[in-house]
Design a protein around this motif. Structure first.
Motif, PDB file in Angstrom:
ATOM      1  N   ALA A 151      24.827  76.922  18.623  1.00  0.00           N
ATOM      2  CA  ALA A 151      24.028  76.176  17.616  1.00  0.00           C
ATOM      3  C   ALA A 151      22.970  75.128  18.135  1.00  0.00           C
ATOM      4  N   ILE A 152      21.723  75.143  17.704  1.00  0.00           N
ATOM      5  CA  ILE A 152      20.601  74.284  17.839  1.00  0.00           C
ATOM      6  C   ILE A 152      21.121  72.822  17.331  1.00  0.00           C
ATOM      7  N   HIS A 153      21.491  72.905  16.220  1.00  0.00           N
ATOM      8  CA  HIS A 153      21.728  71.556  15.561  1.00  0.00           C
ATOM      9  C   HIS A 153      23.418  71.639  15.074  1.00  0.00           C
ATOM     10  N   ALA A 154      23.918  70.833  16.100  1.00  0.00           N
ATOM     11  CA  ALA A 154      25.431  70.862  15.476  1.00  0.00           C
ATOM     12  C   ALA A 154      25.672  69.922  14.171  1.00  0.00           C
ATOM     13  N   GLN A 155      26.329  70.368  13.139  1.00  0.00           N
ATOM     14  CA  GLN A 155      26.656  69.615  12.083  1.00  0.00           C
ATOM     15  C   GLN A 155      28.247  69.537  11.950  1.00  0.00           C
ATOM     16  N   ASP A 156      28.601  68.329  11.083  1.00  0.00           N
ATOM     17  CA  ASP A 156      29.932  68.205  11.024  1.00  0.00           C
ATOM     18  C   ASP A 156      30.100  68.531   9.688  1.00  0.00           C
ATOM     19  N   ARG A 157      29.067  68.599   8.772  1.00  0.00           N
ATOM     20  CA  ARG A 157      29.459  69.325   7.397  1.00  0.00           C
ATOM     21  C   ARG A 157      28.153  69.797   7.033  1.00  0.00           C
ATOM     22  N   LEU A 158      28.228  70.647   5.777  1.00  0.00           N
ATOM     23  CA  LEU A 158      26.887  70.993   5.141  1.00  0.00           C
ATOM     24  C   LEU A 158      25.948  70.155   4.560  1.00  0.00           C
ATOM     25  N   LEU A 159      24.689  70.460   4.574  1.00  0.00           N
ATOM     26  CA  LEU A 159      23.710  69.779   3.902  1.00  0.00           C
ATOM     27  C   LEU A 159      23.684  70.091   2.472  1.00  0.00           C
ATOM     28  N   SER A 160      24.303  69.505   1.399  1.00  0.00           N
ATOM     29  CA  SER A 160      24.295  70.027   0.104  1.00  0.00           C
ATOM     30  C   SER A 160      24.327  69.023  -0.850  1.00  0.00           C
ATOM     31  N   LEU A 161      23.674  69.288  -1.940  1.00  0.00           N
ATOM     32  CA  LEU A 161      23.549  68.397  -3.080  1.00  0.00           C
ATOM     33  C   LEU A 161      24.067  68.696  -4.409  1.00  0.00           C
ATOM     34  N   ASN A 162      24.271  68.011  -5.238  1.00  0.00           N
ATOM     35  CA  ASN A 162      24.549  68.648  -6.668  1.00  0.00           C
ATOM     36  C   ASN A 162      23.965  67.612  -7.550  1.00  0.00           C
ATOM     37  N   ILE A 163      23.020  68.296  -8.414  1.00  0.00           N
ATOM     38  CA  ILE A 163      22.313  67.340  -9.298  1.00  0.00           C
ATOM     39  C   ILE A 163      23.098  66.792 -10.411  1.00  0.00           C
ATOM     40  N   HIS A 164      24.215  67.193 -10.838  1.00  0.00           N
ATOM     41  CA  HIS A 164      25.076  66.540 -11.741  1.00  0.00           C
ATOM     42  C   HIS A 164      26.134  65.288 -10.938  1.00  0.00           C
ATOM     43  N   GLU A 165      26.051  65.357  -9.661  1.00  0.00           N
ATOM     44  CA  GLU A 165      26.462  64.118  -8.765  1.00  0.00           C
ATOM     45  C   GLU A 165      25.517  63.083  -8.622  1.00  0.00           C
ATOM     46  N   GLU A 166      24.174  63.486  -8.534  1.00  0.00           N
ATOM     47  CA  GLU A 166      23.032  62.353  -8.198  1.00  0.00           C
ATOM     48  C   GLU A 166      22.225  61.911  -9.423  1.00  0.00           C
ATOM     49  N   PRO A 167      21.817  60.720  -9.465  1.00  0.00           N
ATOM     50  CA  PRO A 167      20.850  60.339 -10.431  1.00  0.00           C
ATOM     51  C   PRO A 167      19.505  60.896 -10.475  1.00  0.00           C
ATOM     52  N   GLY A 168      19.366  61.361 -11.875  1.00  0.00           N
ATOM     53  CA  GLY A 168      17.824  61.761 -11.832  1.00  0.00           C
ATOM     54  C   GLY A 168      16.625  60.760 -11.550  1.00  0.00           C
ATOM     55  N   ILE A 169      15.816  60.948 -10.980  1.00  0.00           N
ATOM     56  CA  ILE A 169      14.837  59.925 -10.966  1.00  0.00           C
ATOM     57  C   ILE A 169      13.791  60.001 -12.124  1.00  0.00           C
ATOM     58  N   ASP A 170      13.722  58.895 -12.885  1.00  0.00           N
ATOM     59  CA  ASP A 170      12.906  58.867 -14.165  1.00  0.00           C
ATOM     60  C   ASP A 170      11.323  58.529 -13.843  1.00  0.00           C
ATOM     61  N   LEU A 171      10.403  59.371 -14.035  1.00  0.00           N
ATOM     62  CA  LEU A 171       9.098  59.439 -14.026  1.00  0.00           C
ATOM     63  C   LEU A 171       8.301  59.073 -15.064  1.00  0.00           C
ATOM     64  N   ASP A 172       9.149  58.560 -16.247  1.00  0.00           N
ATOM     65  CA  ASP A 172       8.430  58.265 -17.680  1.00  0.00           C
ATOM     66  C   ASP A 172       7.438  57.521 -17.608  1.00  0.00           C
ATOM     67  N   LEU A 200       5.040  57.438 -15.501  1.00  0.00           N
ATOM     68  CA  LEU A 200       3.858  57.892 -14.965  1.00  0.00           C
ATOM     69  C   LEU A 200       3.475  59.276 -15.797  1.00  0.00           C
ATOM     70  N   ILE A 201       4.640  60.044 -16.148  1.00  0.00           N
ATOM     71  CA  ILE A 201       4.435  61.407 -16.701  1.00  0.00           C
ATOM     72  C   ILE A 201       5.596  61.261 -17.927  1.00  0.00           C
ATOM     73  N   PRO A 202       5.388  60.888 -19.213  1.00  0.00           N
ATOM     74  CA  PRO A 202       6.443  60.753 -20.114  1.00  0.00           C
ATOM     75  C   PRO A 202       7.134  62.022 -20.223  1.00  0.00           C
ATOM     76  N   GLY A 203       8.623  61.921 -20.235  1.00  0.00           N
ATOM     77  CA  GLY A 203       9.500  62.720 -20.369  1.00  0.00           C
ATOM     78  C   GLY A 203       9.783  63.651 -19.275  1.00  0.00           C
ATOM     79  N   MET A 204       9.468  63.181 -18.054  1.00  0.00           N
ATOM     80  CA  MET A 204       9.950  63.837 -16.896  1.00  0.00           C
ATOM     81  C   MET A 204      11.034  63.313 -15.817  1.00  0.00           C
ATOM     82  N   MET A 205      11.757  63.995 -15.502  1.00  0.00           N
ATOM     83  CA  MET A 205      12.677  63.451 -14.599  1.00  0.00           C
ATOM     84  C   MET A 205      12.929  64.209 -13.408  1.00  0.00           C
ATOM     85  N   LEU A 206      13.216  64.047 -12.254  1.00  0.00           N
ATOM     86  CA  LEU A 206      13.368  64.711 -11.035  1.00  0.00           C
ATOM     87  C   LEU A 206      14.524  64.384 -10.301  1.00  0.00           C
ATOM     88  N   TRP A 207      15.094  65.315  -9.657  1.00  0.00           N
ATOM     89  CA  TRP A 207      15.945  65.205  -8.747  1.00  0.00           C
ATOM     90  C   TRP A 207      15.530  65.855  -7.388  1.00  0.00           C
TER      91      TRP A 207
END
Length: 169
Positions: A6-27, A29-36
């Motif tokens: 392995a070129i990059h040794a990992q001790d865990r997977l790089l994984s995200l769940n949008i249900h566990e992370e807060p959305g970033i409100d861009l309201d 700048l752009i009304p009604g837009m939220m990003l993860w």
């Protein structure tokens, strides 16, 4: 034949769940837009986001220098330039480099959600065709960080595979 090292040794997977992370409100700048933010790589001009848009959202017209992949998970939306080609939940859209369009959700529509992989730069124009700005992985990262701070989020969690260019040790 031995397995490759392995070129990059990992001790865990790089994984995200949008249900566990807060959305970033861009309201503001752009009304009604939220990003993860999921993956932001300014060095390679790639950004991966999950987005939610409110009914009535219209983004400025923009020209893509790179490809875009967009998978719609909820709602119905379209580009003003292609009214017959509405995107609905379950639609996968490929946008080749060199395309230009205006994202739009009808006022009487439902919220739209989707997953996007964007490469290159988006060149943004106003309704009269005048240049406004460019969006790219670096500017998206800056916008997301600024909006997160406005929400009281010190540092949103996302994958950033590299840092500023530097000499090797």
């Amino acid at each position: 034949m031995p397995l490759p090292m392995a070129i990059h040794a990992q001790d865990r997977l790089l994984s995200l769940n949008i249900h566990e992370e807060p959305g970033i409100d861009l309201d503001h700048l752009i009304p009604g837009m939220m990003l993860w933010p999921l993956f932001l790589d300014p060095d390679n001009a790639t950004w991966v986001l999950y987005a939610r848009y409110a009914p009535g959202t219209t983004l400025p017209s923009h020209f893509h220098t790179g490809a875009v992949h967009f998978f719609t998970t909820k709602g119905t939306w379209g580009y003003k330039e292609y009214p017959r080609d509405q995107q609905v939940a379950g639609s996968y859209l490929y946008e080749p480099p060199g395309t230009m369009h205006t994202f739009h959700i009808p006022e009487d529509g439902e919220p739209v959600e989707g997953f996007m992989v964007v490469s290159g730069v988006n060149v943004v124009f106003d309704d009269e065709g005048n240049y406004l700005n460019t969006d790219h992985a670096g500017s998206m990262e800056q916008t997301i960080l600024e909006c997160a701070k406005r929400q009281g989020i010190d540092m949103p969690r996302y994958i950033r595979p590299s840092g500023p260019a530097a000499f090797t040790a």
